[in-house]
Design a protein around this motif. Sequence first.
Motif, short mmCIF file in Angstrom:
data_model
loop_
_atom_site.label_atom_id
_atom_site.label_comp_id
_atom_site.label_asym_id
_atom_site.label_seq_id
_atom_site.Cartn_x
_atom_site.Cartn_y
_atom_site.Cartn_z
N ILE A 131 -3.42 -5.67 -17.62
CA ILE A 131 -2.04 -5.13 -17.58
C ILE A 131 -2.39 -3.63 -17.98
O ILE A 131 -1.81 -2.79 -17.19
N THR A 132 -3.08 -3.30 -18.82
CA THR A 132 -3.15 -1.74 -19.09
C THR A 132 -3.87 -0.97 -17.96
O THR A 132 -3.67 0.15 -17.56
N LEU A 136 -1.95 2.06 -15.96
CA LEU A 136 -2.65 3.24 -16.11
C LEU A 136 -3.11 3.80 -14.79
O LEU A 136 -2.92 4.97 -14.50
N GLY A 137 -3.77 2.75 -13.84
CA GLY A 137 -4.39 3.09 -12.64
C GLY A 137 -3.27 3.41 -11.55
O GLY A 137 -3.20 4.31 -10.82
N LEU A 138 -2.01 2.49 -11.72
CA LEU A 138 -0.92 2.96 -10.80
C LEU A 138 -0.30 4.40 -11.22
O LEU A 138 0.06 5.13 -10.45
N ARG A 139 0.01 4.52 -12.56
CA ARG A 139 0.44 5.72 -12.92
C ARG A 139 -0.36 7.05 -12.60
O ARG A 139 0.02 8.00 -11.75
N GLY A 140 -1.71 6.89 -12.62
CA GLY A 140 -2.62 7.88 -12.26
C GLY A 140 -2.56 8.20 -10.83
O GLY A 140 -2.67 9.10 -10.31
N GLY A 168 -8.32 6.13 -17.37
CA GLY A 168 -7.87 5.13 -18.49
C GLY A 168 -7.85 3.99 -17.81
O GLY A 168 -8.29 2.91 -18.26
N GLY A 169 -7.28 3.83 -16.54
CA GLY A 169 -7.16 2.66 -15.68
C GLY A 169 -8.57 2.25 -15.26
O GLY A 169 -8.85 1.00 -15.47
N ILE A 170 -9.40 3.02 -14.89
CA ILE A 170 -10.55 2.71 -14.55
C ILE A 170 -11.48 2.08 -15.69
O ILE A 170 -12.32 1.19 -15.82
N LEU A 171 -11.43 2.72 -17.00
CA LEU A 171 -12.14 2.18 -18.21
C LEU A 171 -11.71 0.94 -18.57
O LEU A 171 -12.35 -0.03 -18.97
#
Length: 192
Positions: A131-132, A136-140, A168-171
């Motif tokens: 979910i994180t 984060l991926g969508l937001r970025g 952050g999404g990638i990590l």
Amino acid sequence: MSLAFKNFCQYYDRVRKYTPMLAFHFSSMLSFMKGVNPIIINKNGHTKSKKWLFFTGYAAFAWSILFGSIHIYWAAGGAIGFEGRSMSEVLFIINLAAIVLSLLAAFIVLALVQEWGEKIPTWILLMSTWITFAVLGLRGGVGIAQSILQEDSTPLLSIIIEPYFLLGGILFGLSAFLYYYANTKEKTGENK
């Protein structure tokens, strides 16, 4: 089987008996040639996937702590990045929520790489990490797309923040994938 390959295999067996390090490299090469990709275990007994899980997990932890620190600075009245604007009450509440969520994300991603995290059910860790990753991926991704499509000049803060969200999404996505991969291999016995 060709004579050259037989000779190479005999040479390989002799080398393997006398020099374990060279044998390791030759065995990796031979395994690759046969279509088998070996699971390489380092001195600590960790597979490559576990090593990468540790790296990405701690990187995501550091990302979360830095993200939370920035929001703590802003909630405490810091003005860098606001370009002369003051923080409204709604933005203050958003900052407080971001602080709590970043600390929660840091705890969860740390649980992926620490022994005490084994006490937490795997599905909870994976679900919250995925979910994180998605948020984060969508937001970025959406933020970067908006910045590119925007006709006005993009503020410096957006140029820094949007890729930071994507990072952050990638990590978090890599951490979730590697955690799942390492645990699946461990349970099926392929990791030994």
